[in-house]
Scaffold this motif. Sequence first.
Motif, short mmCIF file in Angstrom:
data_model
loop_
_atom_site.label_atom_id
_atom_site.label_comp_id
_atom_site.label_asym_id
_atom_site.label_seq_id
_atom_site.Cartn_x
_atom_site.Cartn_y
_atom_site.Cartn_z
N ASP A 93 0.85 -1.18 0.00
CA ASP A 93 0.00 0.00 0.00
C ASP A 93 0.89 1.23 0.00
O ASP A 93 1.89 1.29 0.72
CB ASP A 93 -0.91 0.01 1.23
N ASP A 143 -5.79 7.51 -4.07
CA ASP A 143 -7.20 7.47 -4.48
C ASP A 143 -7.86 6.16 -4.07
O ASP A 143 -7.23 5.28 -3.46
CB ASP A 143 -7.36 7.76 -5.98
N GLU A 144 -9.13 6.00 -4.41
CA GLU A 144 -9.92 4.83 -4.00
C GLU A 144 -9.39 3.53 -4.61
O GLU A 144 -9.66 2.44 -4.12
CB GLU A 144 -11.40 5.01 -4.35
N ARG A 145 -8.58 3.63 -5.67
CA ARG A 145 -7.98 2.44 -6.29
C ARG A 145 -6.63 2.10 -5.67
O ARG A 145 -6.01 1.11 -6.04
CB ARG A 145 -7.81 2.66 -7.79
N GLY A 146 -6.15 2.96 -4.76
CA GLY A 146 -4.85 2.75 -4.14
C GLY A 146 -3.71 3.34 -4.93
O GLY A 146 -2.55 3.02 -4.67
#
Length: 129
Positions: A23, A51-54
């Motif tokens: 991550d 972002d929400e997708r990493g």
Amino acid sequence: MLTDLMVKDLAAIDDRLSQRHIDLDPGGYFIIYLDRDAELIYAKHFTNVIDERGLAVDPETGKVIPAREKVERTHTTVFSGRTAKELCVKIFEETHPCPVTQLNHAAYLGREFVRAEVALITEQEYVQD
């Protein structure tokens, strides 16, 4: 003493672990390089948003920051030191708030700073992993 087989085994372990998912740190990322004339290791810190997708996104443009191509961005801070330990103290102990927010990122930076220090001392090429 390390044998050639042991060195190959260690390299294989390192290569395999370099392929794992990690991550990204919402605190930002660092570009590490050497200045051989000054005998210093440099670490430029850049901010990002995850972002929400990493994916790491440039907070100013909202665009994804590509991992494998050169991107023109302005760093927030430049840290320098003669040794890995000196850099770690400056970043993790003397900077408030610390720009590193995840332990895996701190461990990675420590490993990279040691690699950079060894390359500086031995006059080998250093390429950030």
